[in-house]
Design a protein around this motif. Structure first.
Motif, PDB file in Angstrom:
ATOM      1  N   ILE A   7       0.828  -1.217   0.000  1.00 63.16           N
ATOM      2  CA  ILE A   7       0.000   0.000   0.000  1.00 63.16           C
ATOM      3  C   ILE A   7       0.862   1.267   0.000  1.00 63.16           C
ATOM      4  O   ILE A   7       0.535   2.254  -0.665  1.00 63.16           O
ATOM      5  N   PHE A   8       1.994   1.241   0.723  1.00 63.62           N
ATOM      6  CA  PHE A   8       2.819   2.449   0.781  1.00 63.62           C
ATOM      7  C   PHE A   8       3.628   2.629  -0.509  1.00 63.62           C
ATOM      8  O   PHE A   8       3.844   3.770  -0.930  1.00 63.62           O
ATOM      9  N   ILE A  11       1.231   4.340  -2.648  1.00 63.50           N
ATOM     10  CA  ILE A  11       1.114   5.779  -2.329  1.00 63.50           C
ATOM     11  C   ILE A  11       2.292   6.530  -2.940  1.00 63.50           C
ATOM     12  O   ILE A  11       2.122   7.589  -3.553  1.00 63.50           O
ATOM     13  N   PHE A  30       3.273  11.781   4.658  1.00 66.68           N
ATOM     14  CA  PHE A  30       1.841  11.965   4.400  1.00 66.68           C
ATOM     15  C   PHE A  30       1.055  11.752   5.688  1.00 66.68           C
ATOM     16  O   PHE A  30       1.522  11.087   6.624  1.00 66.68           O
ATOM     17  N   ALA A  31      -0.159  12.312   5.710  1.00 65.39           N
ATOM     18  CA  ALA A  31      -1.008  12.216   6.906  1.00 65.39           C
ATOM     19  C   ALA A  31      -1.452  10.784   7.107  1.00 65.39           C
ATOM     20  O   ALA A  31      -1.782  10.078   6.147  1.00 65.39           O
ATOM     21  N   ASP A  32      -1.464  10.351   8.392  1.00 65.44           N
ATOM     22  CA  ASP A  32      -1.996   9.025   8.706  1.00 65.44           C
ATOM     23  C   ASP A  32      -3.515   9.060   8.536  1.00 65.44           C
ATOM     24  O   ASP A  32      -4.182   9.986   8.975  1.00 65.44           O
ATOM     25  N   ILE A  33      -4.038   8.026   7.898  1.00 69.87           N
ATOM     26  CA  ILE A  33      -5.476   7.984   7.575  1.00 69.87           C
ATOM     27  C   ILE A  33      -6.335   7.789   8.831  1.00 69.87           C
ATOM     28  O   ILE A  33      -7.505   8.178   8.840  1.00 69.87           O
ATOM     29  N   HIS A  34      -5.773   7.213   9.875  1.00 70.76           N
ATOM     30  CA  HIS A  34      -6.492   7.035  11.148  1.00 70.76           C
ATOM     31  C   HIS A  34      -5.655   7.682  12.255  1.00 70.76           C
ATOM     32  O   HIS A  34      -4.987   6.975  13.031  1.00 70.76           O
ATOM     33  N   LEU A  42       3.108  10.168   8.743  1.00 69.82           N
ATOM     34  CA  LEU A  42       4.087   9.106   8.537  1.00 69.82           C
ATOM     35  C   LEU A  42       5.187   9.606   7.616  1.00 69.82           C
ATOM     36  O   LEU A  42       4.910  10.354   6.677  1.00 69.82           O
ATOM     37  N   ASN A  89       7.262   0.971  14.535  1.00 72.18           N
ATOM     38  CA  ASN A  89       6.849  -0.341  15.024  1.00 72.18           C
ATOM     39  C   ASN A  89       7.528  -1.419  14.193  1.00 72.18           C
ATOM     40  O   ASN A  89       7.568  -1.326  12.968  1.00 72.18           O
ATOM     41  N   GLY A  95       2.791  -3.975  16.818  1.00 70.64           N
ATOM     42  CA  GLY A  95       1.635  -3.369  16.163  1.00 70.64           C
ATOM     43  C   GLY A  95       1.867  -3.007  14.711  1.00 70.64           C
ATOM     44  O   GLY A  95       1.071  -2.276  14.125  1.00 70.64           O
ATOM     45  N   GLN A  96       2.961  -3.509  14.125  1.00 71.07           N
ATOM     46  CA  GLN A  96       3.193  -3.205  12.705  1.00 71.07           C
ATOM     47  C   GLN A  96       2.173  -3.945  11.850  1.00 71.07           C
ATOM     48  O   GLN A  96       2.060  -5.174  11.941  1.00 71.07           O
ATOM     49  N   VAL A  97       1.426  -3.199  11.064  1.00 68.94           N
ATOM     50  CA  VAL A  97       0.455  -3.829  10.155  1.00 68.94           C
ATOM     51  C   VAL A  97       0.798  -3.560   8.692  1.00 68.94           C
ATOM     52  O   VAL A  97       0.365  -4.302   7.815  1.00 68.94           O
ATOM     53  N   VAL A  98       1.553  -2.502   8.435  1.00 65.84           N
ATOM     54  CA  VAL A  98       1.984  -2.231   7.054  1.00 65.84           C
ATOM     55  C   VAL A  98       3.478  -2.537   6.985  1.00 65.84           C
ATOM     56  O   VAL A  98       4.286  -1.923   7.691  1.00 65.84           O
ATOM     57  N   HIS A 102       7.934   2.568   8.222  1.00 65.53           N
ATOM     58  CA  HIS A 102       7.375   3.916   8.333  1.00 65.53           C
ATOM     59  C   HIS A 102       7.605   4.453   9.731  1.00 65.53           C
ATOM     60  O   HIS A 102       7.522   3.729  10.717  1.00 65.53           O
ATOM     61  N   HIS A 104       6.191   6.924  12.472  1.00 66.26           N
ATOM     62  CA  HIS A 104       5.029   7.703  12.927  1.00 66.26           C
ATOM     63  C   HIS A 104       5.522   8.969  13.609  1.00 66.26           C
ATOM     64  O   HIS A 104       6.447   8.905  14.432  1.00 66.26           O
TER      65      HIS A 104
HETATM   66  P1  AMP Z   1       1.708   0.388  11.792  1.00 67.45           P
HETATM   67  O1  AMP Z   1       0.627  -0.101  12.711  1.00 67.45           O
HETATM   68  O2  AMP Z   1       2.919   0.900  12.517  1.00 67.45           O
HETATM   69  O3  AMP Z   1       2.044  -0.594  10.684  1.00 67.45           O
HETATM   70  O4  AMP Z   1       1.096   1.678  11.131  1.00 67.45           O
HETATM   71  C1  AMP Z   1       0.427   1.689   9.920  1.00 67.45           C
HETATM   72  C2  AMP Z   1      -0.244   3.027   9.832  1.00 67.45           C
HETATM   73  O5  AMP Z   1      -0.585   3.281   8.489  1.00 67.45           O
HETATM   74  C3  AMP Z   1      -1.546   3.126  10.649  1.00 67.45           C
HETATM   75  O6  AMP Z   1      -1.431   4.194  11.588  1.00 67.45           O
HETATM   76  C4  AMP Z   1      -2.611   3.385   9.583  1.00 67.45           C
HETATM   77  O7  AMP Z   1      -3.616   4.269  10.034  1.00 67.45           O
HETATM   78  C5  AMP Z   1      -1.788   3.990   8.448  1.00 67.45           C
HETATM   79  N1  AMP Z   1      -2.346   3.811   7.119  1.00 67.45           N
HETATM   80  C6  AMP Z   1      -2.785   2.656   6.562  1.00 67.45           C
HETATM   81  N2  AMP Z   1      -3.222   2.881   5.319  1.00 67.45           N
HETATM   82  C7  AMP Z   1      -3.035   4.191   5.072  1.00 67.45           C
HETATM   83  C8  AMP Z   1      -3.298   5.038   3.954  1.00 67.45           C
HETATM   84  N3  AMP Z   1      -3.831   4.564   2.812  1.00 67.45           N
HETATM   85  N4  AMP Z   1      -2.999   6.353   4.049  1.00 67.45           N
HETATM   86  C9  AMP Z   1      -2.460   6.845   5.199  1.00 67.45           C
HETATM   87  N5  AMP Z   1      -2.184   6.100   6.279  1.00 67.45           N
HETATM   88  C10 AMP Z   1      -2.477   4.796   6.223  1.00 67.45           C
END
Ligand code: AMP
Ligand code: ZN
Length: 115
Positions: A7-8, A11, A30-34, A42, A89, A95-98, A102, A104
């Motif tokens: 996804i990144f 972007i 870029f701004a975090d979406i949540h 980020l 992360n 808590g790394q999901v992407v 990156h 934060h």
């Molecule tokens: P992490 O949990 O450290 O992997 O953080 C991933 C971050 O990416 C989370 O805070 C998400 O809100 C953010 N994120 C995921 N998808 C997008 C997106 N399309 N645009 C901006 N931020 C995103």
């Protein structure tokens, strides 16, 4: 090299929209979406690096650059004096999901203790 299902990377390539705050040859912010705070953005390397554990000596300049860009943008966003966190992360329990490295940058409210 860009990873097609990242996804990144998408972007970076402009294939997915984002509120871009800064960009140069090596990094994108870029701004975090949540957002988890009034200011939450980020900073990522344009190059796909999955986790902190994949960082090599060759990546050290871009990692240092990310920290400096993050601080400059934090000032620009008005949290330079009040303070902010820079957090990376690494893997699931953190808590790394992407899985594109990156940084934060979080600020604009009182932070609790880490942990
Ligand atoms: P992490 O949990 O450290 O992997 O953080 C991933 C971050 O990416 C989370 O805070 C998400 O809100 C953010 N994120 C995921 N998808 C997008 C997106 N399309 N645009 C901006 N931020 C995103
Ligand atoms: Zn990627």
């Amino acid at each position: 090299m860009a990873v097609a299902d990242c996804i990144f990377c998408r972007i970076v390539a402009g294939e997915i929209p984002a509120t871009r705050l800064f960009e140069d040859d090596h990094v994108l912010a870029f701004a975090d979406i949540h957002p988890s705070a009034p200011v939450h953005f980020l900073v990522i390397p344009k190059q796909h690096i999955p986790t902190l554990d994949d960082v090599t000596e060759a990546h050290e300049p871009v990692l240092g650059h990310m920290l400096r860009v993050a601080s400059a943008l934090a000032k620009e966003q008005g949290i330079g004096d009040t303070g902010y966190r820079q957090v990376i992360n690494c893997r699931e329990q953190a808590g790394q999901v992407v899985f594109h490295l990156h940084l934060h940058v979080i600020g604009g409210r009182e932070m609790g203790k880490m942990g």
